[in-house]
Enzyme design. Structure first.
Site, PDB file in Angstrom:
ATOM      1  N   CYS A   1      80.815  75.559 -23.839  1.00 17.38           N
ATOM      2  CA  CYS A   1      80.008  76.213 -24.884  1.00 17.38           C
ATOM      3  C   CYS A   1      80.059  77.734 -24.771  1.00 17.38           C
ATOM      4  O   CYS A   1      79.548  78.431 -25.652  1.00 17.38           O
ATOM      5  CB  CYS A   1      78.571  75.730 -24.812  1.00 17.38           C
ATOM      6  SG  CYS A   1      78.451  73.947 -24.688  1.00 17.38           S
TER       7      CYS A   1
ATOM      8  N   HIS B   1      74.774  75.126 -33.497  1.00 16.98           N
ATOM      9  CA  HIS B   1      75.542  75.303 -32.262  1.00 16.98           C
ATOM     10  C   HIS B   1      76.906  74.619 -32.356  1.00 16.98           C
ATOM     11  O   HIS B   1      77.146  73.609 -31.691  1.00 16.98           O
ATOM     12  CB  HIS B   1      74.718  74.775 -31.083  1.00 16.98           C
ATOM     13  CG  HIS B   1      75.328  75.008 -29.739  1.00 16.98           C
ATOM     14  ND1 HIS B   1      76.243  76.013 -29.485  1.00 16.98           N
ATOM     15  CD2 HIS B   1      75.163  74.352 -28.548  1.00 16.98           C
ATOM     16  CE1 HIS B   1      76.602  75.963 -28.202  1.00 16.98           C
ATOM     17  NE2 HIS B   1      75.973  74.963 -27.624  1.00 16.98           N
TER      18      HIS B   1
END
Ligand SMILES: [Zn+2]
Lengths: 138, 421
Positions: free
Chosen positions: B93, B367
């Protein structure tokens, strides 16, 4: 010292036999789980495989209602959640494991610091039963 | 005093993004083109694409999400940039933030003057259990995932350690979600352009419509505290503690400092950067903070010659609400064990002393993992240039920080940007 070799896959062979293995650095004395060929603390390669006592305590946990594919295959879901946590072994190092026999309806009451003992849990993965590391209250 | 070892400075001269959300009718290429068009629209001097010399793509796992590896050259071609160097950067991420840093290092080295950085993820084409599985590959798949851990589970475990260590109030996590949704409600690129109160009222209205009894929630906090409104995912992380599964792309154009004014009247300068790594969660001495974040932050502060109190705003990696609270301590905005109180006291709101996630954060903005770190830079670029619309911070902020985490903290990258008048 035991008969297990210093490679990752031996961890799972030991688990099938109900044993929890790792390594000890013969230079600095630190334990690792899973076993490491290179000591992460002092970089020594003077390492032996050890069998842990299986005693430990809970240092962090969660109760999971949205499982990944394999845990869902094993029968877990929002109505049948499970506890997974991080256990600090009596010898020092920590490992992730499923935590059994906890009050899953009251996750806030699960106590960090609870004394635990190692066991295994059989879960079916792609049609094969396999032993996975678990702990339960001592 | 700044202690930069870089051979030359780096500036951001443009930034843009697609909307973040769930877009079943679009492919990742469509979203990437949308972000590039937005970047071009945002630039105050027209960009000649022929000037771009290299392309860095932050992307976690197009292989798993789209069955498409080797995505960087494809996207470069889609923007008409072939045959320039095209590199995909993967640190889970944190891929986007790391791509920014790698592009900056390439410019600082003197190899390139003008580099395009993209971040991209197309996640919603998979079923949720498959997404959970794919994200799980960012953890230790031999020893953590077989134990039953998921990503919400890792942060939930850190949350139990945090609550235990500091006697914190779990409602602090909900306050983070409420605050980030309030900011996201003012961001037309956000997946949830909605406050939690609005989401609650929608749910009430739907219940009445379907002839069911109207839920009795009076406040957003009551709604979040009720498992019927806000079910458990990985206790103590509930649905509204988790950032969503998202599609999206973001982009920034980086150039060497001496060329900055050729590309924009209002560049911002990358004055601090740091990155650190760590082992899996059980290997760490602490579970109530993310050591790699603290280290990356210290490197970035030292390079910039700044302290946490010099930061006017921060975009931090709030993949889960507890992560924002830990970040606010790891970055030194608040002392250890005080971040949860600061969140409850409104110190991280837009009018607080340390505004965090004015964009809505990962929580409300969305996200799309590889895009998130670049999306953070888009917000800092907008805020420092006074272009953030209704959510614009007053008093002309000058220094902005981005904090992008990979996995449960195996990677953290921190970048600090400055506006100069
Ligand atoms: Zn050693």
């Amino acid at each position: 010292m035991n008969d297990y070799a210093l490679v990752n896959k031996e961890f799972f062979r030991a688990l099938e036999a109900g044993e929890l293995i790792g390594s000890k650095c013969l230079d600095c004395g630190e334990f690792s789980i899973p076993q490491r060929e290179i000591c992460p603390f002092c970089h020594s390669t003077n390492i032996e495989v050890v069998t842990f006592s299986g005693k430990g305590k809970l240092v962090a946990y969660t109760v999971i209602s949205v499982p990944p594919v394999k845990m869902a295959q094993a029968g877990y879901d929002s109505k049948n959640p499970y506890c997974v946590g991080i256990v600090e072994l009596a010898e020092g190092p920590r490992i992730s494991a499923q935590i059994l026999e906890m009050d899953l309806a009251h996750p806030e009451a699960i106590a960090i610091g609870t004394e635990l003992v190692m066991t295994t849990i059989q879960r079916e993965e792609d049609g094969v039963q396999k032993a996975y590391l678990a702990f339960k209250p001592a | 005093m700044s202690k930069s070892k870089w051979s030359r400075g780096v500036a951001v001269v443009g930034a843009g993004m697609s909307r973040f959300g769930a877009f079943p009718d679009k492919t990742s290429r469509d979203l990437f083109v949308e972000a590039f068009k937005d970047l071009n629209k945002n630039m105050d001097k027209a960009l000649d694409p022929k000037k771009i010399e290299a392309f860095y793509l932050g992307n976690f796992s197009s292989d798993q999400f789209e069955k498409q590896a080797h995505l960087a050259p494809i996207l470069a071609s889609w923007l008409g940039l072939s045959p320039i160097s095209a590199v995909r950067v993967e640190d889970a991420c944190a891929s986007g933030g790391v791509a920014i840093r790698q592009a900056a290092l390439a410019i600082a080295s003197g190899e390139y003057d003008v580099v395009l950085v993209g971040g991209l993820e197309k996640m919603t084409d998979l079923r949720i259990s498959e997404v959970t599985e794919a994200l799980g590959t960012a953890a230790d798949t031999q020893f953590e995932i077989p134990a039953g851990f998921t990503f919400p589970g890792f942060y939930a475990a850190m949350a139990t350690a945090y609550l235990h260590e500091y006697g914190a109030d779990r409602n602090a996590f909900f306050d983070v979600a409420i605050k980030n949704h309030k900011n996201g409600a003012l961001n037309d690129k956000a997946q949830f352009e909605q406050t939690i109160e609005q989401i609650m009222e929608d749910k009430k209205a739907r219940a009445v419509q379907k002839g069911r009894p109207e839920p009795t929630w009076k406040t957003d906090l009551e709604f979040l505290q009720d498992p019927k409104g806000n079910p458990n995912v990985a206790w103590p992380m509930t649905l509204f503690d988790c950032s969503p599964v998202s599609d999206g792309a973001a982009m920034a154009l980086l150039v060497s400092e001496d060329l900055a004014k050729q590309f924009s009247h209002h560049p911002i300068y990358l004055i601090g950067s740091g990155q650190a790594s760590d082992g899996a969660l059980p290997e760490r001495a602490t579970l109530s903070s993310i050591p790699a974040a603290e280290k990356a932050g210290k490197q970035a502060y030292e390079m910039a010659g700044l302290t946490p109190d010099d930061i006017d705003l921060a975009e931090v990696h709030d993949c889960f609400t507890v992560a924002e609270i830990m970040a606010s301590e790891d970055l030194g905005f608040f002392p250890r064990g005080e971040g949860w109180k600061a969140a409850m006291e409104g110190k991280t709101a837009r009018d607080g002393e340390h505004p965090i996630n004015t964009s809505g954060g990962l929580k409300a903005k969305g996200h799309p993992v590889g895009a998130s770190g670049v999306g953070q830079v888009v917000e800092i670029w907008k805020q420092l240039n006074g272009l953030a619309g209704e959510r614009q911070l007053p008093n002309a902020p000058k220094i902005g920080l981005t904090h992008n985490v990979g996995g449960s903290g195996q990677t953290c990258v921190v970048n600090i940007f400055e506006r100069r008048d």
